[in-house]
Design an enzyme around this catalytic site. Structure first.
Site, mmCIF file in Angstrom:
data_model
loop_
_atom_site.group_PDB
_atom_site.id
_atom_site.type_symbol
_atom_site.label_atom_id
_atom_site.label_comp_id
_atom_site.label_asym_id
_atom_site.label_seq_id
_atom_site.Cartn_x
_atom_site.Cartn_y
_atom_site.Cartn_z
ATOM 1 N N LYS A 255 36.298 -14.858 -0.327
ATOM 2 C CA LYS A 255 36.584 -13.660 0.465
ATOM 3 C C LYS A 255 35.927 -12.452 -0.194
ATOM 4 C CE LYS A 255 41.184 -14.970 2.213
ATOM 5 N NZ LYS A 255 40.817 -14.963 3.643
ATOM 6 N N ARG B 227 45.261 -24.665 7.068
ATOM 7 C CA ARG B 227 45.409 -25.791 8.012
ATOM 8 C C ARG B 227 45.309 -27.135 7.311
ATOM 9 N NH1 ARG B 227 40.633 -23.115 11.327
ATOM 10 N NH2 ARG B 227 41.753 -21.369 10.396
HETATM 11 N N1 BES Z 1 45.076 -16.564 4.632
HETATM 12 C C1 BES Z 1 43.974 -16.402 5.511
HETATM 13 C C2 BES Z 1 44.343 -15.689 6.805
HETATM 14 C C3 BES Z 1 44.745 -14.245 6.690
HETATM 15 C C4 BES Z 1 43.820 -13.239 6.909
HETATM 16 C C5 BES Z 1 46.055 -13.894 6.461
HETATM 17 C C6 BES Z 1 44.202 -11.918 6.847
HETATM 18 C C7 BES Z 1 46.427 -12.561 6.412
HETATM 19 C C8 BES Z 1 45.526 -11.578 6.597
HETATM 20 C C9 BES Z 1 43.403 -17.772 5.892
HETATM 21 O O1 BES Z 1 43.482 -18.744 4.899
HETATM 22 C C10 BES Z 1 41.946 -17.571 6.179
HETATM 23 O O2 BES Z 1 41.252 -17.211 5.279
HETATM 24 N N2 BES Z 1 41.548 -17.813 7.423
HETATM 25 C C11 BES Z 1 40.214 -17.647 7.813
HETATM 26 C C12 BES Z 1 39.807 -18.831 8.652
HETATM 27 C C13 BES Z 1 38.341 -18.878 8.980
HETATM 28 C C14 BES Z 1 37.541 -19.113 7.719
HETATM 29 C C15 BES Z 1 38.078 -19.973 9.984
HETATM 30 C C16 BES Z 1 40.093 -16.354 8.619
HETATM 31 O O3 BES Z 1 40.993 -16.065 9.402
HETATM 32 O O4 BES Z 1 39.130 -15.634 8.427
HETATM 33 MN MN MN Z 2 41.846 -18.669 3.555
#
Ligand code: BES
Ligand code: MN
Ligand code: ZN
Length: 497
Positions: free
Chosen positions: A267, A341
């Protein structure tokens, strides 16, 4: 190391005293627009400022008890539990400013005394929450004293509802503590420790925790894959509550990523620190089980929390790697940041194996849900209309709102892998929240299941009673769902609320 929660414990009482005899530091009364102040307050100094517009505050100086706050409730026909929660939160904050430690709330008139009383209790306890255990004390600027007691001036009939609300709000504050704790404290082992405490506190609750080797031995490939990049030991936590229910066993699953860096699909750093709260689903599930046990609800629960960090390292899972989930399906991990997931997939399969007959999972799963629904509604995705309707109803009751999004075979197409059964992230980010739900559906078989994506509601919700920080979303919702199930059993006849 701080372990136990430190959220203020507010004593809650119901009393039939009249306003002048309330005997609290601060008396609070609600006022509907265009209506009269209650006897004992009408005519007091300051009374002319109280118009009754929703959220409008006026401080009165009646002769007794000495100080009174009037909170505007808006139109009488718009009064509901949410307004009670908001009004109580505004009063609790004002009490802090006035350094009042005891509050007496005169129950406002409404169609549902019990719901209004519960709302006042919930709003007061949630608004009184602070997370300051890592903060030094500044003697020149001490924090306001905590609220020690709330007396409802109300008929005795609301006492059971008030007590239920107290238990639930305290549990929600404990979930907020778990969310707020930094990832170097709230590790998977810490969550497991909290589960053990919950089990130790109640004979009807039992706990089982699997560590790294047991998780690998059981071939829970999703949890193995996400945890292989960190030295912090992953935990698969199972809490069971045997409440003697006659209905179906309710499975609760909560995402417990104690820190989500994204892994090799790293990230950006801008708001990465927020990812200490990627275990908000786990926090809600653990504390909901604690509250359900404390209330002694006649339901049977099995809760499964997969807990791990998601870190980049030389041992971390890499984009394109193929894993085998606990149910045997293979997944191409095209984005290591879509880790939730993967661990939920195994946890859902395990919950079914452990006897869950209907399942609700809570997870901070997708950023996309923030785009779609902001922080007002969580997304609800379900393979079962009846269960979905129950979740929506419970959400409406507790104010932890949930909006249903669809499943459709065309979304399913997106989740197909190129070299494996599934992929965890599609190239184009179409329907991100539904995609994740469609993926999870592959792991519950025919079991009725509802997925609640709380990435938008777990923090930064901005309600008067939860503020901008950790919200504890989901604790009261899950308890309300369990209450609905419990009411259906044969014990319902003897249940007074
Ligand atoms: N934990 C994150 C989702 C999240 C984002 C929670 C912002 C709270 C605030 C999750 O694990 C994630 O990173 N999801 C990705 C999925 C994508 C890579 C398909 C996302 O939402 O960007
Ligand atoms: Mn994530
Ligand atoms: Zn995550």
């Amino acid at each position: 190391m701080p372990k136990r929660v430190d959220s203020a414990a507010v004593r809650v009482e119901v009393s039939q005293h009249q306003i002048p005899e309330a005997g609290a530091d601060l008396l609070v009364a609600g006022l509907h627009r265009g209506e009269e102040l209650p006897a004992g307050l009408a005519g007091a100094a300051g009374a002319d400022d109280a118009g009754g517009a929703f959220k409008k505050l006026a401080l009165l100086h009646p002769e007794r008890p000495g100080r009174a706050l009037v909170v505007g409730l808006g139109k009488r026909d718009e009064m509901d539990a949410e307004r009670a929660r908001v009004a109580a939160a505004l009063a609790a904050k004002e009490a802090g400013r006035l350094e009042a430690e005891s509050l007496a709330w005169a129950l406002p008139v409404s169609d549902d005394d019990a719901a209004t009383a519960a709302g006042l209790v919930t709003g007061t306890i949630l608004a009184a929450y602070r997370f300051d255990r890592f903060r030094g004390r500044d003697p020149d600027d001490p924090p306001p004293p905590p609220i020690e007691s709330l007396t409802l001036l109300a008929p005795d009939g609301v006492a059971a509802a008030a007590e239920t609300a107290r238990v639930c709000a305290a549990a929600q504050n404990r979930a907020r503590d778990l969310q707020n704790l930094p990832s170097n404290v709230a590790t998977p082992s810490h969550l497991a420790g909290r589960a053990e405490e919950i089990a130790a506190a109640d004979d009807a609750v039992s706990v089982e925790v699997l560590g790294r080797e047991e998780i690998a031995a059981r071939k829970m490939g999703g949890l193995v894959a996400v945890s292989q990049g960190t030295e912090e030991e992953p935990k698969l936590i199972v809490l069971r509550y045997a409440g003697g229910g006659s209905g179906p066993t309710l499975g609760l699953v909560g995402k417990g990523v104690t820190f989500d860096t994204g892994g090799i699909s790293l990230k950006s750093s801008a708001s990465m620190h927020e990812m200490k709260m990627d275990m908000s689903g786990a926090a809600a599930v653990l504390e909901a089980v604690a509250a359900i046990a404390e209330l002694g609800l006649a339901v049977d629960l099995v809760a499964v929390v997969p807990a791990t960090e998601n870190m980049p390292s030389g041992t971390a899972i890499k984009p394109g790697d193929v894993i085998t989930q606990y149910n045997g399906k293979t997944v191409e991990v095209n984005n290591t940041d879509a880790e939730g997931r993967l661990i939920l997939a195994d946890a859902l399969t395990y919950a079914v194996e452990l006897g869950a007959e209907r399942i609700v999972d809570l997870a901070t799963l997708t950023g996309a849900v923030l785009i779609a629904l902001g922080s007002t509604y969580a997304a609800l995705i379900s393979n079962d209309d009846e269960l979905a309707a129950e979740v929506e109803k419970a959400a409406e009751t507790t104010g932890e709102l949930a909006w249903r999004l669809p499943l459709h075979p065309e979304y399913k197409e997106l989740t197909k892998g190129t070299v494996a059964d599934l992929t965890n992230a599609a190239a184009k980010r179409k329907a991100g929240t539904i995609y994740a739900g469609s993926f999870l559906e592959e792991f519950v078989g025919e079991t009725p299941w509802a997925h609640v994506d709380i990435a938008g509601t777990a923090w930064d919700a901005g309600r008067e009673y939860t503020g901008k920080d950790a919200s504890g979303y989901g604790v009261r919702l899950l308890v309300e769902l369990a209450r609905g199930l419990a009411d259906r059993g044969p014990s319902a006849a003897s249940d007074s609320h």
